[in-house]
Design a protein around this motif. Structure first.
Motif, mmCIF file in Angstrom:
data_model
loop_
_atom_site.group_PDB
_atom_site.id
_atom_site.type_symbol
_atom_site.label_atom_id
_atom_site.label_comp_id
_atom_site.label_asym_id
_atom_site.label_seq_id
_atom_site.Cartn_x
_atom_site.Cartn_y
_atom_site.Cartn_z
ATOM 1 N N ALA A 253 50.181 55.611 30.946
ATOM 2 C CA ALA A 253 49.825 56.982 30.573
ATOM 3 C C ALA A 253 49.148 57.646 31.759
ATOM 4 O O ALA A 253 48.548 56.972 32.596
ATOM 5 N N PRO A 254 49.237 58.979 31.845
ATOM 6 C CA PRO A 254 48.593 59.668 32.961
ATOM 7 C C PRO A 254 47.074 59.615 32.898
ATOM 8 O O PRO A 254 46.415 59.677 33.928
ATOM 9 N N GLU A 255 46.509 59.478 31.701
ATOM 10 C CA GLU A 255 45.057 59.405 31.558
ATOM 11 C C GLU A 255 44.656 57.954 31.319
ATOM 12 O O GLU A 255 45.125 57.316 30.380
ATOM 13 N N ALA A 256 43.760 57.443 32.150
ATOM 14 C CA ALA A 256 43.299 56.063 31.998
ATOM 15 C C ALA A 256 42.653 55.846 30.635
ATOM 16 O O ALA A 256 42.771 54.759 30.058
ATOM 17 N N ALA A 257 41.997 56.868 30.087
ATOM 18 C CA ALA A 257 41.338 56.726 28.786
ATOM 19 C C ALA A 257 42.342 56.331 27.704
ATOM 20 O O ALA A 257 42.043 55.502 26.840
ATOM 21 N N THR A 258 43.535 56.895 27.757
ATOM 22 C CA THR A 258 44.568 56.566 26.777
ATOM 23 C C THR A 258 44.978 55.107 26.903
ATOM 24 O O THR A 258 45.190 54.414 25.911
ATOM 25 N N VAL A 259 45.068 54.622 28.135
ATOM 26 C CA VAL A 259 45.442 53.225 28.369
ATOM 27 C C VAL A 259 44.345 52.298 27.847
ATOM 28 O O VAL A 259 44.632 51.253 27.247
ATOM 29 N N TYR A 260 43.093 52.682 28.029
ATOM 30 C CA TYR A 260 41.999 51.842 27.522
ATOM 31 C C TYR A 260 41.952 51.845 25.991
ATOM 32 O O TYR A 260 41.563 50.848 25.375
ATOM 33 N N ILE A 261 42.362 52.926 25.365
ATOM 34 C CA ILE A 261 42.468 52.955 23.903
ATOM 35 C C ILE A 261 43.545 51.980 23.454
ATOM 36 O O ILE A 261 43.362 51.219 22.499
ATOM 37 N N ALA A 262 44.678 51.971 24.157
ATOM 38 C CA ALA A 262 45.750 51.026 23.839
ATOM 39 C C ALA A 262 45.282 49.590 24.047
ATOM 40 O O ALA A 262 45.572 48.706 23.244
ATOM 41 N N LYS A 263 44.539 49.356 25.133
ATOM 42 C CA LYS A 263 44.000 48.017 25.406
ATOM 43 C C LYS A 263 43.111 47.569 24.256
ATOM 44 O O LYS A 263 43.201 46.433 23.802
ATOM 45 N N GLN A 264 42.259 48.461 23.766
ATOM 46 C CA GLN A 264 41.370 48.118 22.656
ATOM 47 C C GLN A 264 42.171 47.787 21.396
ATOM 48 O O GLN A 264 41.826 46.860 20.665
ATOM 49 N N ALA A 265 43.238 48.544 21.132
ATOM 50 C CA ALA A 265 44.077 48.267 19.971
ATOM 51 C C ALA A 265 44.662 46.858 20.066
ATOM 52 O O ALA A 265 44.695 46.124 19.070
ATOM 53 N N LEU A 266 45.122 46.470 21.252
ATOM 54 C CA LEU A 266 45.661 45.119 21.432
ATOM 55 C C LEU A 266 44.567 44.069 21.268
ATOM 56 O O LEU A 266 44.775 43.038 20.620
ATOM 57 N N GLU B 104 36.862 67.143 17.963
ATOM 58 C CA GLU B 104 36.231 68.448 18.178
ATOM 59 C C GLU B 104 36.620 69.056 19.525
ATOM 60 O O GLU B 104 36.564 70.269 19.703
ATOM 61 N N SER B 105 37.042 68.211 20.481
ATOM 62 C CA SER B 105 37.376 68.717 21.818
ATOM 63 C C SER B 105 38.789 69.274 21.912
ATOM 64 O O SER B 105 38.996 70.331 22.475
ATOM 65 N N CYS B 106 39.768 68.532 21.358
ATOM 66 C CA CYS B 106 41.162 68.958 21.540
ATOM 67 C C CYS B 106 41.899 69.262 20.240
ATOM 68 O O CYS B 106 43.018 69.752 20.266
ATOM 69 N N GLY B 107 41.282 68.950 19.093
ATOM 70 C CA GLY B 107 41.908 69.260 17.808
ATOM 71 C C GLY B 107 42.872 68.208 17.293
ATOM 72 O O GLY B 107 43.454 68.376 16.225
ATOM 73 N N TRP C 11 42.731 59.507 21.134
ATOM 74 C CA TRP C 11 43.725 58.967 22.057
ATOM 75 C C TRP C 11 44.319 60.052 22.946
ATOM 76 O O TRP C 11 44.946 59.768 23.937
ATOM 77 N N LYS C 12 44.099 61.311 22.609
ATOM 78 C CA LYS C 12 44.660 62.395 23.415
ATOM 79 C C LYS C 12 43.743 62.781 24.568
ATOM 80 O O LYS C 12 44.187 62.914 25.702
ATOM 81 N N CYS C 13 42.443 62.945 24.278
ATOM 82 C CA CYS C 13 41.535 63.408 25.337
ATOM 83 C C CYS C 13 40.444 62.406 25.685
ATOM 84 O O CYS C 13 39.736 62.586 26.667
ATOM 85 N N GLY C 14 40.275 61.356 24.891
ATOM 86 C CA GLY C 14 39.282 60.335 25.185
ATOM 87 C C GLY C 14 37.878 60.642 24.689
ATOM 88 O O GLY C 14 36.952 59.882 24.954
ATOM 89 N N ASP C 15 37.707 61.751 23.959
ATOM 90 C CA ASP C 15 36.386 62.102 23.452
ATOM 91 C C ASP C 15 36.018 61.179 22.287
ATOM 92 O O ASP C 15 36.883 60.701 21.557
ATOM 93 N N ASN C 16 34.730 60.931 22.106
ATOM 94 C CA ASN C 16 34.252 60.068 21.035
ATOM 95 C C ASN C 16 34.279 60.783 19.695
ATOM 96 O O ASN C 16 34.139 62.004 19.625
ATOM 97 N N ARG C 17 34.459 59.993 18.649
ATOM 98 C CA ARG C 17 34.380 60.504 17.282
ATOM 99 C C ARG C 17 32.964 61.038 17.057
ATOM 100 O O ARG C 17 31.986 60.405 17.454
ATOM 101 N N PRO C 18 32.817 62.200 16.442
ATOM 102 C CA PRO C 18 31.466 62.723 16.200
ATOM 103 C C PRO C 18 30.711 61.824 15.229
ATOM 104 O O PRO C 18 31.299 61.208 14.346
#
Length: 114
Positions: A7-20, A85-88, A99-106
Motif C-alpha cells: 500500500a502507498p501508506e505504511a499505516a495501512t500495511v501495519y494495520i494489515a500486519k496487525q490483522a495477520l 472522524e478524520s476521513c469519514g 485503515w484508510k488514514c491511520g487515525d485512531n478510533r475515538p
C-alpha cells in the motif's frame, strides 16, 4: 517469504500486519519509508510491503486480509461499528485504527447523565 500486501501508506500495511498477527501469522514490513527516498523509482515500487514468513499459510493470510479490507467482516449498521472522524471511513468494531488514514478510533464518551 511471500509478499502478500502492499500500500502507498505504511499505516495501512501495519494495520494489515496487525490483522495477520491477531491470527498468529508472522509477517514483516519492508520498504517502510522508502517513498521519502524513492528518487527515480516509480511510485508503486516505493510502496510499503507486507511479507508473510510461512508460505504454507498463504491461503489463510489472504482470507484474513480479504475479510479485514474487502469484506470488512461486519455490517456497517452492526453494533460497535464506527466512523473515522478524520476521513469519514466506516469501520467494523474490531478495528481500533482507520485503515484508510491511520487515525485512531475515538475514545468512547463515558460518564453519567444527570
Amino acid at each position: 517469504m511471500y509478499r502478500i500486501f502492499s500500500a502507498p501508506e505504511a499505516a495501512t500495511v501495519y494495520i494489515a500486519k496487525q490483522a495477520l498477527e491477531n491470527h498468529g501469522i508472522e509477517s514483516i514490513v519492508q520498504n517502510d519509508g522508502l517513498q521519502q527516498a524513492a528518487g527515480d523509482l516509480a511510485p508503486i515500487n516505493a510502496w510499503a510491503e507486507l511479507w508473510i514468513l510461512d508460505e504454507s499459510r498463504l491461503t489463510e493470510a489472504s482470507a484474513v486480509l480479504r475479510d479485514a479490507f474487502e469484506n470488512r467482516g461486519e455490517d456497517e449498521n452492526s453494533l460497535g461499528a464506527w466512523q473515522c472522524e478524520s476521513c469519514g471511513e466506516k469501520l467494523p468494531p474490531s478495528f481500533d485504527v482507520c485503515w484508510k488514514c491511520g487515525d485512531n478510533r475515538p475514545e468512547p464518551i463515558t460518564g453519567t447523565i444527570s
